[in-house]
Design an enzyme around this catalytic site. Structure first.
Site, PDB file in Angstrom:
ATOM      1  N   GLU A  92     -11.395   5.566 -13.478  1.00 25.03           N
ATOM      2  CA  GLU A  92     -11.777   5.260 -11.905  1.00 25.03           C
ATOM      3  C   GLU A  92     -13.523   5.541 -11.936  1.00 25.03           C
ATOM      4  O   GLU A  92     -13.927   6.050 -12.870  1.00 25.03           O
ATOM      5  CB  GLU A  92     -11.214   6.287 -11.130  1.00 25.03           C
ATOM      6  CG  GLU A  92     -11.556   6.498  -9.608  1.00 25.03           C
ATOM      7  CD  GLU A  92     -10.878   7.763  -8.957  1.00 25.03           C
ATOM      8  OE1 GLU A  92      -9.663   8.021  -8.933  1.00 25.03           O
ATOM      9  OE2 GLU A  92     -11.473   8.383  -7.915  1.00 25.03           O
ATOM     10  N   ASP A 114     -16.584   5.883  -9.286  1.00 27.13           N
ATOM     11  CA  ASP A 114     -16.657   6.431  -7.904  1.00 27.13           C
ATOM     12  C   ASP A 114     -17.931   6.495  -7.250  1.00 27.13           C
ATOM     13  O   ASP A 114     -18.732   6.943  -7.641  1.00 27.13           O
ATOM     14  CB  ASP A 114     -16.113   7.965  -7.421  1.00 27.13           C
ATOM     15  CG  ASP A 114     -14.647   8.032  -8.090  1.00 27.13           C
ATOM     16  OD1 ASP A 114     -13.815   7.207  -7.682  1.00 27.13           O
ATOM     17  OD2 ASP A 114     -14.203   9.210  -8.472  1.00 27.13           O
ATOM     18  N   GLU A 174     -19.141   8.039  -3.626  1.00 26.31           N
ATOM     19  CA  GLU A 174     -18.629   8.806  -2.344  1.00 26.31           C
ATOM     20  C   GLU A 174     -19.642   9.059  -1.685  1.00 26.31           C
ATOM     21  O   GLU A 174     -21.014   9.845  -2.461  1.00 26.31           O
ATOM     22  CB  GLU A 174     -17.567   9.908  -2.523  1.00 26.31           C
ATOM     23  CG  GLU A 174     -16.327   9.585  -3.357  1.00 26.31           C
ATOM     24  CD  GLU A 174     -15.321  10.629  -3.581  1.00 26.31           C
ATOM     25  OE1 GLU A 174     -15.789  11.898  -3.094  1.00 26.31           O
ATOM     26  OE2 GLU A 174     -14.437  10.503  -3.969  1.00 26.31           O
TER      27      GLU A 174
END
Ligand SMILES: *[C@@H]1O[C@H](CO)[C@@H](O)[C@H](O)[C@H]1NC(C)=O
Ligand SMILES: *[C@@H]1O[C@H](CO)[C@@H](O)[C@H](O)[C@H]1NC(C)=O
Length: 292
Positions: free
Chosen positions: A103, A105, A107
């Site tokens: 993953e 990311d 955010e």
């Protein structure tokens, strides 16, 4: 066949191969993406040029790519909820599915009026995360769309904001560390409530009297290798000059290294590589290597 016919055929084949090898998309929601949850809260506008996600007490919303990719450059322009966005989390990330997942990311953690959003970044390789770096921004991300990009090639992952690198995560398989490399990833974007942890450690809660909150996304650029072709398509020895493939070799030049240092010295608010409490003094091995 004459040798000129053979070479013509070869020429045509190689054009075809380079065309199919990299998926280059100028970005339209309908072409590459679909709503993942919160149907009633997702609105596609302007023939697929923009999508807005709404968050209220009943639900947030999210969308994902129809396809999975193995290496590429992924851009998303995002405009965040202005004013009091405390408790909300807006995301843009790549993720594989199943156990031991990979993953990458971005955010965006909301905040109370006048306080800065925090950009949270992380990388999971074969299920191992705990590689967070967080930043504030040098602009107000709620006034306009800004471009957030992930470059993922065989050597490194680069997080960029309006083309400024903010983080580089190097492939250190040479010293035995996992790197996202053998699992294709989908592209995801979500807008949801996380007021138990997102803002000032969970102390500031979402003010539902202000709902619905809105996050807008546009410019869904994908320049990537299809999941089925990843390693051969992404190998740096081929197609060096193919249009839209410069991400395959992308690293940082001197100016970009300076820019990265500027961002990291002025705007980084958390770095797992200095978190001796979390890691009980034993910092992860990649932290001992240059991050640039
Ligand atoms: C590839 O991914 C699988 C599944 O997550 C993982 O268990 C395996 O160790 C990986 N192999 C290599 C060579 O990285
Ligand atoms: C919110 O604002 C506070 C105070 O300026 C800041 O310390 C924090 O990093 C900001 N972001 C979040 C997500 O709490």
């Amino acid at each position: 066949m004459s040798s000129s016919k053979v070479s013509m055929l070869f020429f045509l084949c190689s054009i075809t191969i380079s065309l199919v090898a990299v998926v280059a998309s100028a970005g339209n929601f309908y072409q590459d993406y679909e709503v993942m949850f919160g149907d009633q809260h997702a609105k596609v506008l302007e023939n697929g040029q923009i999508i807005t996600l709404a968050l209220d007490k009943s639900s947030g919303a999210g969308f994902k790519s129809k396809n999975a990719y193995l290496f590429g450059k992924f851009d998303m322009q995002i405009k965040l909820q202005p004013g009091n966005s405390a408790g909300t989390v807006t995301t843009f990330y790549l993720s594989s599915s199943g156990a031991n997942h990979d993953e990458i990311d971005f955010e965006f953690l909301g905040n109370s009026t006048g306080e800065p959003y925090t950009i949270h970044t992380n990388v999971y390789a074969q299920g191992q995360g705990l590689k967070e770096q967080q930043f504030h921004l040098w602009f107000d991300p709620t006034q306009d769309f800004h471009t957030y990009s992930i470059v993922w090639n065989t050597k490194r992952i680069i997080f960029l904001v309006d083309d400024s690198p903010i983080r580089v995560f190097n492939n250190l398989e040479s010293i035995g560390l996992p790197f996202p490399k053998n699992q294709s990833m989908g592209i995801y974007a979500t807008f949801w409530n996380a007021d138990d942890w997102a803002t000032q450690g969970g102390r500031v809660k979402t003010d539902w009297s202000l709902a619905p909150f809105t996050a807008s996304y546009r410019n869904f650029n994908i320049n990537a290798c299809p999941g089925s072709q990843g390693p051969s398509c992404a190998s740096t020895s081929t197609e060096r000059s193919a249009v839209g493939s410069s991400w395959k070799n992308q690293g940082l030049n001197a100016a970009e290294r300076n820019r990265l240092r500027w961002v990291q010295s002025k705007f980084m608010v958390y770095d797992y590589c200095t978190d001796r409490i979390k890691f009980n003094k034993d910092l992860p091995r990649e932290c001992k290597h240059s991050r640039i």
